[in-house]
Design an enzyme around this catalytic site. Structure first.
Site, short mmCIF file in Angstrom:
data_model
loop_
_atom_site.label_atom_id
_atom_site.label_comp_id
_atom_site.label_asym_id
_atom_site.label_seq_id
_atom_site.Cartn_x
_atom_site.Cartn_y
_atom_site.Cartn_z
N GLY A 41 0.81 -1.21 0.00
CA GLY A 41 0.00 0.00 0.00
C GLY A 41 0.85 1.27 0.00
O GLY A 41 1.74 1.43 0.84
N GLY B 153 -0.01 -1.19 9.26
CA GLY B 153 -0.33 0.25 9.20
C GLY B 153 0.29 0.98 8.03
O GLY B 153 0.72 2.13 8.16
N ASN C 224 -7.42 1.33 -2.22
CA ASN C 224 -7.68 0.61 -0.96
C ASN C 224 -8.57 1.46 -0.07
O ASN C 224 -8.14 2.49 0.45
CB ASN C 224 -6.32 0.32 -0.28
CG ASN C 224 -6.49 -0.41 1.04
OD1 ASN C 224 -7.58 -0.88 1.38
ND2 ASN C 224 -5.41 -0.53 1.79
N CYS D 33 -8.45 -0.71 4.64
CA CYS D 33 -7.38 -1.07 5.58
C CYS D 33 -7.87 -0.89 7.02
O CYS D 33 -8.27 0.20 7.42
CB CYS D 33 -6.15 -0.21 5.36
SG CYS D 33 -4.80 -0.70 6.45
N LYS E 39 -10.72 -1.77 -3.72
CA LYS E 39 -10.54 -2.92 -2.83
C LYS E 39 -11.46 -2.81 -1.62
O LYS E 39 -11.36 -1.87 -0.84
CB LYS E 39 -9.09 -3.03 -2.40
CG LYS E 39 -8.83 -4.28 -1.56
CD LYS E 39 -7.37 -4.61 -1.51
CE LYS E 39 -7.12 -5.79 -0.61
NZ LYS E 39 -5.70 -6.08 -0.49
N GLY F 237 -1.71 -14.00 -0.82
CA GLY F 237 -1.02 -13.12 0.11
C GLY F 237 -0.32 -13.88 1.21
O GLY F 237 0.83 -14.34 1.06
C1 LIG Z 1 1.13 -8.17 6.42
C2 LIG Z 1 0.01 -7.73 5.52
C3 LIG Z 1 0.04 -6.45 4.97
C4 LIG Z 1 -1.01 -6.01 4.15
N1 LIG Z 1 -0.95 -4.77 3.59
C5 LIG Z 1 -1.94 -4.36 2.74
C6 LIG Z 1 -1.86 -3.09 2.11
O1 LIG Z 1 -0.90 -2.34 2.27
N2 LIG Z 1 -2.90 -2.73 1.29
C7 LIG Z 1 -3.98 -3.55 1.05
O2 LIG Z 1 -4.88 -3.20 0.31
N3 LIG Z 1 -4.05 -4.78 1.64
C8 LIG Z 1 -3.07 -5.19 2.46
N4 LIG Z 1 -3.14 -6.44 3.04
C9 LIG Z 1 -4.30 -7.31 2.75
C10 LIG Z 1 -3.97 -8.31 1.64
O3 LIG Z 1 -3.64 -7.65 0.45
C11 LIG Z 1 -5.15 -9.28 1.41
O4 LIG Z 1 -6.28 -8.53 1.02
C12 LIG Z 1 -5.51 -10.09 2.63
O5 LIG Z 1 -4.35 -10.44 3.38
C13 LIG Z 1 -6.26 -11.39 2.28
O6 LIG Z 1 -5.48 -12.24 1.46
P1 LIG Z 1 -4.59 -13.46 2.07
O7 LIG Z 1 -5.46 -14.21 3.04
O8 LIG Z 1 -4.18 -14.26 0.87
O9 LIG Z 1 -3.42 -12.82 2.76
C14 LIG Z 1 -2.10 -6.89 3.87
C15 LIG Z 1 -2.10 -8.18 4.42
C16 LIG Z 1 -1.07 -8.61 5.23
C17 LIG Z 1 -1.11 -10.01 5.79
#
Ligand SMILES: Cc1cc2nc3c(=O)[nH]c(=O)nc-3n(C[C@H](O)[C@H](O)[C@H](O)COP(=O)(O)O)c2cc1C
Length: 309
Positions: A52, A78, A131, A134, A169, A268
């Site tokens: 992000g 964050g 996004n 968050c 998103k 992810g």
């Molecule tokens: C450590 C971490 C950091 C994340 N940072 C962002 C971010 O910066 N922006 C965003 O839209 N989603 C962020 N996400 C959400 C993921 O992009 C994703 O939507 C969510 O983790 C579900 O997918 P997953 O279960 O495959 O991880 C983050 C997730 C994790 C675990």
């Protein structure tokens, strides 16, 4: 006849952009691709969505920012990032060396901030992912994603300034995800990404302190797969291109996500356990196509046969 005539076609169309396959590394779990580039050619991915980005650099939240949970993880990172100018000058040129689509994930405090970032991105990325979901930032973030009017306002602002298709998103932390999806569709979104993390919390029973320094965080990983499948399924009637994510760790999960209605599939948290997860999913999708005599992977999208209610 050349052999290629029968080669399985893994390409998909996501909001007007052709991806060579549906496997996408999702935001915040792949950095800007540098670390994973040491494991494999990241040009084999359909797309990379970068962590992000915000208008100004952010240090993120204090630690502990990550906690393990049964079948998943909690995070409250964050939106730590170097800011959009550093992204454009230092990170994007690296990613552009690879034959993969680049999705820029942007977060703002106001609709105007989203617009300024979309403008700065111009046509330098393939897609913009707005996004509004968050859970780990005070301003912006999920506030926009849980109110249809605000979600629409941010979408309109980003769309007006964007030179590339815009995915919005969405958060699963709402009563009716189709309601929010419809609002962003009407505001001009080219597609949607879902799901972001589910609000969660753990507490240390000895110290009585929450395990995350921010007290609460976002749940991701295999535990959230059924929630993600349900969300994608519930928006399938809107005719919006969908980047489906949440808990995908195997090719079978990815097939499920596509059957529910996803055009492309994000991976992810699975990469934290196994950096090769996207490559294994990609290989497994090819095997699934062969064993099910599919010529085009896109045939799977929305292919679920729901029971009559
Ligand atoms: C450590 C971490 C950091 C994340 N940072 C962002 C971010 O910066 N922006 C965003 O839209 N989603 C962020 N996400 C959400 C993921 O992009 C994703 O939507 C969510 O983790 C579900 O997918 P997953 O279960 O495959 O991880 C983050 C997730 C994790 C675990």
């Amino acid at each position: 006849m050349s052999e290629n005539v029968h080669a399985p076609d893994l390409s998909v169309n996501l909001a007007g952009v052709t991806l060579k396959n549906p496997v996408v590394a999702v935001s915040g779990t792949f950095g800007f691709g540098r670390e994973y580039g040491e494991y494999y050619d990241i040009g084999r991915l359909g797309a990379v969505c970068v962590k992000g980005i915000t208008l100004l650099p952010r240090g993120g939240n204090p630690p502990p920012r990550v906690a393990e949970t049964p079948m998943g993880m909690l995070n409250s990172v964050g939106l730590q990032n170097p800011g959009i100018d550093a992204f454009l000058s230092d990170e994007l040129p690296f990613l552009r060396r690879f034959d993969t689509a680049v999705i820029a994930n942007i977060s703002g405090n106001t609709p105007e901030e989203y617009a300024r970032m979309a403008e700065k991105l111009g046509d330098m990325v393939d897609l913009i992912e707005v996004n509004i979901s968050c859970p780990n930032v005070k301003a912006g973030g999920m506030l926009f994603g849980t109110d249809p009017a605000l979600a629409a306002e941010v979408t309109r602002a980003a769309k007006r300034a964007a030179g590339r298709p815009v995915l919005v998103k969405l958060t699963p932390n709402v009563t009716d995800i189709a309601h929010i999806a419809l609002a962003v569709k009407d505001a001009g979104a080219d597609g949607i990404s879902l799901i972001n993390t589910l609000g969660g919390m753990r507490i240390d029973t000895e110290t009585r302190r929450p395990i995350l320094r921010m007290n609460t965080g976002g749940l991701s990983g295999p535990a959230v797969l059924p929630v993600a499948i349900r969300c994608v399924y519930q928006v399938r009637g809107l005719g919006l291109p969908v980047l489906g994510m949440g808990g995908v760790s195997t090719a079978s999960d990815a097939v499920e996500m596509m059957l529910a209605g996803a055009h492309a599939v994000g991976i992810g948290s699975a990469m934290f356990a196994d950096p090769y997860a996207p490559m294994k999913v990609l290989q497994g999708l090819g095997e699934f196509m062969a064993s099910h005599h599919l010529t085009r992977i896109s045939e799977l999208t929305g292919g679920v046969l729901p029971w009559e209610a």
